[in-house]
Design an enzyme around this catalytic site. Structure first.
Site, PDB file in Angstrom:
ATOM      1  N   GLU A  84      22.966  80.550  86.937  1.00  0.00           N
ATOM      2  CA  GLU A  84      23.372  80.185  88.298  1.00  0.00           C
ATOM      3  C   GLU A  84      22.359  79.232  88.916  1.00  0.00           C
ATOM      4  O   GLU A  84      21.180  79.254  88.556  1.00  0.00           O
ATOM      5  CB  GLU A  84      23.452  81.443  89.172  1.00  0.00           C
ATOM      6  CG  GLU A  84      24.851  81.991  89.355  1.00  0.00           C
ATOM      7  CD  GLU A  84      25.711  81.165  90.319  1.00  0.00           C
ATOM      8  OE1 GLU A  84      25.435  79.951  90.513  1.00  0.00           O
ATOM      9  OE2 GLU A  84      26.666  81.727  90.863  1.00  0.00           O
ATOM     10  N   ASP A  85      22.818  78.438  89.855  1.00  0.00           N
ATOM     11  CA  ASP A  85      21.884  77.609  90.623  1.00  0.00           C
ATOM     12  C   ASP A  85      21.209  78.443  91.702  1.00  0.00           C
ATOM     13  O   ASP A  85      19.998  78.421  91.854  1.00  0.00           O
ATOM     14  CB  ASP A  85      22.607  76.394  91.238  1.00  0.00           C
ATOM     15  CG  ASP A  85      23.850  76.763  92.050  1.00  0.00           C
ATOM     16  OD1 ASP A  85      24.268  77.938  92.060  1.00  0.00           O
ATOM     17  OD2 ASP A  85      24.420  75.849  92.688  1.00  0.00           O
TER      18      ASP A  85
ATOM     19  N   LYS B 123      29.518  73.810  89.779  1.00  0.00           N
ATOM     20  CA  LYS B 123      28.859  72.684  89.145  1.00  0.00           C
ATOM     21  C   LYS B 123      27.343  72.772  89.285  1.00  0.00           C
ATOM     22  O   LYS B 123      26.594  72.123  88.565  1.00  0.00           O
ATOM     23  CB  LYS B 123      29.307  71.357  89.810  1.00  0.00           C
ATOM     24  CG  LYS B 123      30.782  71.088  89.758  1.00  0.00           C
ATOM     25  CD  LYS B 123      31.076  69.777  90.516  1.00  0.00           C
ATOM     26  CE  LYS B 123      32.548  69.602  90.755  1.00  0.00           C
ATOM     27  NZ  LYS B 123      32.801  68.464  91.683  1.00  0.00           N
ATOM     28  N   GLY B 124      26.885  73.549  90.263  1.00  0.00           N
ATOM     29  CA  GLY B 124      25.476  73.483  90.697  1.00  0.00           C
ATOM     30  C   GLY B 124      24.439  73.741  89.633  1.00  0.00           C
ATOM     31  O   GLY B 124      23.298  73.284  89.764  1.00  0.00           O
TER      32      GLY B 124
ATOM     33  N   LYS C  50      18.050  83.852  97.148  1.00  0.00           N
ATOM     34  CA  LYS C  50      17.882  84.044  98.600  1.00  0.00           C
ATOM     35  C   LYS C  50      18.154  85.516  98.917  1.00  0.00           C
ATOM     36  O   LYS C  50      19.218  85.845  99.448  1.00  0.00           O
ATOM     37  CB  LYS C  50      18.905  83.207  99.365  1.00  0.00           C
ATOM     38  CG  LYS C  50      18.661  81.724  99.436  1.00  0.00           C
ATOM     39  CD  LYS C  50      19.630  81.135 100.479  1.00  0.00           C
ATOM     40  CE  LYS C  50      20.027  79.736 100.189  1.00  0.00           C
ATOM     41  NZ  LYS C  50      21.139  79.262 101.058  1.00  0.00           N
TER      42      LYS C  50
ATOM     43  N   ASP D  98      23.089  83.628  96.806  1.00  0.00           N
ATOM     44  CA  ASP D  98      22.915  83.654  98.259  1.00  0.00           C
ATOM     45  C   ASP D  98      23.443  85.004  98.768  1.00  0.00           C
ATOM     46  O   ASP D  98      22.741  86.008  98.715  1.00  0.00           O
ATOM     47  CB  ASP D  98      23.682  82.444  98.814  1.00  0.00           C
ATOM     48  CG  ASP D  98      23.535  82.255 100.303  1.00  0.00           C
ATOM     49  OD1 ASP D  98      22.536  82.689 100.879  1.00  0.00           O
ATOM     50  OD2 ASP D  98      24.447  81.642 100.917  1.00  0.00           O
TER      51      ASP D  98
ATOM     52  N   ARG E 103      23.361  65.789  94.303  1.00  0.00           N
ATOM     53  CA  ARG E 103      23.149  66.525  93.048  1.00  0.00           C
ATOM     54  C   ARG E 103      22.149  65.825  92.134  1.00  0.00           C
ATOM     55  O   ARG E 103      21.509  66.449  91.299  1.00  0.00           O
ATOM     56  CB  ARG E 103      24.468  66.689  92.277  1.00  0.00           C
ATOM     57  CG  ARG E 103      25.500  67.586  92.959  1.00  0.00           C
ATOM     58  CD  ARG E 103      26.628  67.916  91.979  1.00  0.00           C
ATOM     59  NE  ARG E 103      27.803  68.471  92.632  1.00  0.00           N
ATOM     60  CZ  ARG E 103      27.985  69.754  92.948  1.00  0.00           C
ATOM     61  NH1 ARG E 103      27.031  70.631  92.687  1.00  0.00           N
ATOM     62  NH2 ARG E 103      29.088  70.161  93.524  1.00  0.00           N
TER      63      ARG E 103
ATOM     64  N   PHE F  36      19.293  75.749 103.580  1.00  0.00           N
ATOM     65  CA  PHE F  36      20.321  75.144 102.750  1.00  0.00           C
ATOM     66  C   PHE F  36      19.647  74.117 101.854  1.00  0.00           C
ATOM     67  O   PHE F  36      19.029  73.175 102.338  1.00  0.00           O
ATOM     68  CB  PHE F  36      21.438  74.509 103.581  1.00  0.00           C
ATOM     69  CG  PHE F  36      22.619  74.164 102.719  1.00  0.00           C
ATOM     70  CD1 PHE F  36      23.528  75.148 102.364  1.00  0.00           C
ATOM     71  CD2 PHE F  36      22.791  72.893 102.221  1.00  0.00           C
ATOM     72  CE1 PHE F  36      24.600  74.861 101.520  1.00  0.00           C
ATOM     73  CE2 PHE F  36      23.854  72.585 101.381  1.00  0.00           C
ATOM     74  CZ  PHE F  36      24.762  73.580 101.036  1.00  0.00           C
ATOM     75  N   VAL F  37      19.757  74.307 100.548  1.00  0.00           N
ATOM     76  CA  VAL F  37      19.037  73.450  99.620  1.00  0.00           C
ATOM     77  C   VAL F  37      19.981  72.533  98.849  1.00  0.00           C
ATOM     78  O   VAL F  37      21.139  72.885  98.607  1.00  0.00           O
ATOM     79  CB  VAL F  37      18.180  74.278  98.637  1.00  0.00           C
ATOM     80  CG1 VAL F  37      17.162  75.113  99.378  1.00  0.00           C
ATOM     81  CG2 VAL F  37      19.045  75.146  97.752  1.00  0.00           C
TER      82      VAL F  37
ATOM     83  N   ASP G 119      24.513  70.547  95.735  1.00  0.00           N
ATOM     84  CA  ASP G 119      25.113  69.526  96.587  1.00  0.00           C
ATOM     85  C   ASP G 119      25.269  69.966  98.025  1.00  0.00           C
ATOM     86  O   ASP G 119      25.148  71.146  98.369  1.00  0.00           O
ATOM     87  CB  ASP G 119      26.528  69.199  96.073  1.00  0.00           C
ATOM     88  CG  ASP G 119      27.531  70.305  96.423  1.00  0.00           C
ATOM     89  OD1 ASP G 119      27.221  71.483  96.167  1.00  0.00           O
ATOM     90  OD2 ASP G 119      28.604  69.988  96.978  1.00  0.00           O
TER      91      ASP G 119
HETATM   92  P1  5GP Z   1      27.037  83.221  97.261  1.00  0.00           P
HETATM   93  O1  5GP Z   1      28.418  83.596  96.795  1.00  0.00           O
HETATM   94  O2  5GP Z   1      25.934  84.007  96.542  1.00  0.00           O
HETATM   95  O3  5GP Z   1      26.894  83.322  98.746  1.00  0.00           O
HETATM   96  O4  5GP Z   1      26.793  81.708  96.950  1.00  0.00           O
HETATM   97  C1  5GP Z   1      27.250  81.220  95.788  1.00  0.00           C
HETATM   98  C2  5GP Z   1      27.209  79.749  95.637  1.00  0.00           C
HETATM   99  O5  5GP Z   1      27.195  79.047  96.878  1.00  0.00           O
HETATM  100  C3  5GP Z   1      25.959  79.309  94.907  1.00  0.00           C
HETATM  101  O6  5GP Z   1      26.067  79.508  93.525  1.00  0.00           O
HETATM  102  C4  5GP Z   1      25.925  77.879  95.310  1.00  0.00           C
HETATM  103  O7  5GP Z   1      26.772  77.134  94.460  1.00  0.00           O
HETATM  104  C5  5GP Z   1      26.416  77.905  96.743  1.00  0.00           C
HETATM  105  N1  5GP Z   1      25.245  77.959  97.636  1.00  0.00           N
HETATM  106  C6  5GP Z   1      24.696  79.032  98.245  1.00  0.00           C
HETATM  107  N2  5GP Z   1      23.604  78.677  98.949  1.00  0.00           N
HETATM  108  C7  5GP Z   1      23.464  77.341  98.765  1.00  0.00           C
HETATM  109  C8  5GP Z   1      22.513  76.372  99.220  1.00  0.00           C
HETATM  110  O8  5GP Z   1      21.543  76.646  99.941  1.00  0.00           O
HETATM  111  N3  5GP Z   1      22.724  75.084  98.805  1.00  0.00           N
HETATM  112  C9  5GP Z   1      23.760  74.718  98.003  1.00  0.00           C
HETATM  113  N4  5GP Z   1      23.849  73.439  97.669  1.00  0.00           N
HETATM  114  N5  5GP Z   1      24.663  75.603  97.554  1.00  0.00           N
HETATM  115  C10 5GP Z   1      24.514  76.890  97.926  1.00  0.00           C
HETATM  116 MG    MG Z   2      26.520  78.307  91.974  1.00  0.00          MG
END
Ligand code: 5GP
Ligand code: MG
Length: 186
Positions: free
Chosen positions: A109-110, A53-54, A141, A113, A175, A162-163, A169
């Site tokens: 993507e939001d 949803k982000g 990140k 990470d 959100r 963590f944002v 969210d």
């Molecule tokens: P990844 O698979 O790259 O580790 O993370 C994927 C998803 O985790 C991101 O698209 C996001 O939805 C969530 N995520 C990762 N870091 C953060 C963060 O700092 N804050 C929030 N709210 N969601 C995060």
């Molecule tokens: Mg995401």
């Protein structure tokens, strides 16, 4: 204090929210990102593929800033497990409505990470005969990467924080915040 900052006043009062990027800074960065992205897609009717949803607020603003004919679709992915870390196992909750064959796909993507979610998504898109696949992420990140995925366009690079806010969210809260904030002590 401006009226909208009342939205996150309770959390801020507890010292948990710190504004990283204001709504105005996000708007300016999105306009510049759109200028960077637009030349790749003029005349190509790209498909903006939002990852729910982000990314929903970022996609809405980016689509308008691009200001070219385009289409929108969404996927929703989930990683097994709770908390603030991806578990490494990703699955579809919702897939695209229409075939991607021949389409110029821009994944929206939001935040990227560890890269686990994006690596899974790009892996599944690889078999669908899209004409091109690129990725735009509002936040990146790079210091946390486990899977070496390519982010073609990134809004802001952030540290290991963590944002929340602007679509993102923590346990479904925050959100609606207009700014991107660091949520501390999670
Ligand atoms: P990844 O698979 O790259 O580790 O993370 C994927 C998803 O985790 C991101 O698209 C996001 O939805 C969530 N995520 C990762 N870091 C953060 C963060 O700092 N804050 C929030 N709210 N969601 C995060
Ligand atoms: Mg995401």
């Amino acid at each position: 204090m401006d009226e909208r900052s009342e939205l996150h006043a309770p959390a801020r009062a507890r010292g948990r929210l710190r504004v990283l990027y204001t709504a105005e800074e996000i708007r300016e960065r999105t306009a510049r990102l759109a200028d960077e992205i637009r030349p790749h897609y003029e005349g190509k009717n790209p498909l903006l593929l939002g990852v729910l949803k982000g990314s929903f607020i970022f996609l809405a603003d980016l689509a308008r800033a691009l200001a070219i004919p385009l289409e929108v679709d969404f996927v929703q992915l989930a990683s097994y497990g709770d908390g603030t870390e991806s578990s490494g196992f990703v699955r579809f909750i919702h897939d695209v409505e229409r075939p991607l064959a021949g389409r110029h796909v821009l994944v929206v993507e939001d935040i990227v990470d560890t890269g686990t979610t994006l690596a899974f998504l790009l892996g599944t898109l690889a078999s669908r005969q899209a004409a091109s696949v690129r990725v735009v992420s509002l936040l990146d990140k790079p210091g946390r990467r486990v899977n070496q995925v390519q982010v073609d366009f990134a809004g802001f690079t952030v540290e290991n924080l963590f944002v929340v806010g602007y679509g993102m969210d923590h346990a479904e809260a925050y959100r609606h915040l207009p700014d991107i904030c660091a949520l501390e002590e999670v």
